[in-house]
Enzyme design. Structure first.
Site, PDB file in Angstrom:
ATOM      1  CG  ASP A 126      -1.960   1.082   1.195  1.00 40.75           C
ATOM      2  OD1 ASP A 126      -2.062   1.775   0.166  1.00 40.75           O
ATOM      3  OD2 ASP A 126      -2.686   1.226   2.194  1.00 40.75           O
ATOM      4  CG  ASP A 136      -3.343   3.820  -3.555  1.00 41.79           C
ATOM      5  OD1 ASP A 136      -4.295   3.078  -3.859  1.00 41.79           O
ATOM      6  OD2 ASP A 136      -3.411   4.658  -2.644  1.00 41.79           O
ATOM      7  CD  GLU A 137      -5.375  -0.437  -1.020  1.00 47.18           C
ATOM      8  OE1 GLU A 137      -5.459  -1.519  -0.403  1.00 47.18           O
ATOM      9  OE2 GLU A 137      -6.282   0.406  -1.034  1.00 47.18           O
TER      10      GLU A 137
END
Length: 447
Positions: A42, A140-141
């Site tokens: 993350d 973003d993960e």
């Protein structure tokens, strides 16, 4: 000449992956039950971190998603905030004006999706260097199956995570945290424990009890505000409360046979979730599809608000056709610019099960058009919309009393082929060109 195969549909393109499943449904589960190992990465404040890097704004309180009008008035919504801004109490989702009130010297920038998407794709390729099965869960993960590390020492597993972080930093100069656990849910939870660039390994029962169980149950995906209220009413505040005292029957009573069972397994870390590199060809959403959009500013322009609903219908119907399903019952809402004023919810039906835009949009406007007009005539600004299917039909049986117009169906099929080949933006209906003006649309998502 041989017949060319049509270009495939891309129903999940640009869909924020967290909205693909509210929890880990059966179709997202491994069929075999065995111990597995998952890694979740993350990025820390991704948008803000990118902007601090590209503009050398390290150490400054920064939000992405806000701006000042020529009059100096602060507008917009906080898409993300740097850690420096968070120290002032600024949070994702609040208005830029609220952020400004908390920190008058906060720096405000606009969302740059092209840059963020490019970096996200670059990182995805890096992940593929480390494991064969990788899921880009959102921009973003990322999830990764690391069963090949099961049985290795803690030092070896941590070293693997450290090398991944180092490789990503070398390529992007961005940092992120890593969580490794025996369930997909707990891997995601564990990555949040040591932000912005820590590593958390939850490999034993004892580590689950000490690190995961104290977390509030609302931290688990699938536990929204209303579900959280029901769970609290049963006396369960933390994940540990559910794991120690909860039982599957209670969750089935609260949330139904299928979802209740899955939610209980998710909270207790017993899910067998797959890392979904791609959506399988036979995947069909259980609860239909939906679309939500928050405008940069409130609007009283009836035509533009109707245009936003036309965009919502276009997105929903495209995805219905991509999945090979239809619907005849829809629901939605629109909210106002004044936060204390409750939104207007609605539900409507089409003449029959369909996935053709025209039928859905006409039924929608018959239902909600007068309410939109009334609000706008009274000067009440509308700020956000939501639309989704209420009931779906997967059988594709012929409607007895109503048939889709063949010409309309043919036009839609031709438009879909262009979208599938070149992208959604290259062809659209005229009604969708009326948009509510604004500088940021970070909450514009299919779900």
């Amino acid at each position: 000449m041989p017949h060319k195969k049509p270009h495939p549909y891309q129903p999940e393109k640009d869909v924020h992956r967290i909205t693909l499943y509210n929890t880990i449904y059966p179709e997202h589960q491994h069929r075999s039950k065995k111990e597995r190992l998952y890694l979740h990465f993350d990025f820390a404040c991704f948008y803000a971190q990118v902007e601090q890097l590209r503009r050398n704004m390290y150490g400054l309180p920064l939000i992405v998603g806000g701006w000042r009008k020529e009059s100096g008035q602060v507008k917009g919504i906080v898409a993300t905030a740097s850690y420096e801004a968070r120290k002032f109490g600024i949070k994702t989702g609040m208005s830029a004006f609220e952020a400004y009130q908390l920190c008058p010297h906060v720096c405000m920038l606009q969302v740059d999706y092209d840059t963020y998407t490019g970096i996200s794709q670059q990182v995805h390729f890096i992940f593929k260097e480390f494991a064969p099965v990788v899921e880009r869960y959102s921009m973003d993960e990322y999830f990764m199956e690391i069963d090949f590390l099961r049985g290795r020492s803690r030092k070896e597993i941590d070293g693997f995570a450290q090398r991944l972080q180092k490789r990503i930093y070398q390529a992007t100069h961005l940092v992120g945290s890593v969580g490794i656990a025996r369930s997909k849910t707990y891997a995601k939870l564990s990555s949040s424990l040591n932000k912005p660039k820590g590593r958390t390994l939850i490999l034993t029962d004892e580590e689950e009890r000490s690190e995961i169980w104290p977390l509030d149950v609302e931290e688990v995906w699938g536990v929204g505000r209303r579900r959280h209220e029901h769970i609290l009413a049963e006396g369960y505040k933390t994940i540990g409360d559910v794991a120690e005292r909860g039982n599957e029957k209670t969750f089935i009573r609260l949330f139904g046979a299928n979802f209740g069972k899955m939610l209980f397994q998710t909270i207790t870390g017993k899910d067998q979730g797959r890392v979904m590199e791609e959506i399988s060809e036979d995947y069909q959403p259980k609860e239909g599809v939906s679309y939500g959009h928050t405008f940069s500013e409130g609007s009283t322009d009836v035509d533009r608000i109707k245009g936003e609903y036309a965009i919502a219908v276009q997105h929903i119907c495209y995805r219905l056709r991509a999945y090979g399903i239809r619907a005849n019952s829809f629901s939605g809402m629109f909210g106002f610019n004044e936060p204390d004023k409750p939104g207007v919810g609605f539900r409507f039906v089409t003449p029959a099960h369909t996935n053709i835009d025209d039928y859905v949009y006409q039924a929608l406007m018959n239902k909600v058009g007068p309410a939109i007009k009334k609000a706008c005539e009274h000067g009440i600004e509308i700020r956000n919309i939501m639309l989704g299917t209420h009931k779906i039909d997967k059988t594709n049986q012929l409607n007895v009393f109503f048939q889709d117009d063949e010409d309309k169906a043919a036009r839609v099929k031709a438009m879909d082929e262009i979208k599938n080949r070149f992208g959604q933006k290259y062809i659209t209906k005229a009604s969708t060109l009326h948009r509510v003006k604004g500088n940021t649309h970070f909450l514009e998502r299919n779900c």
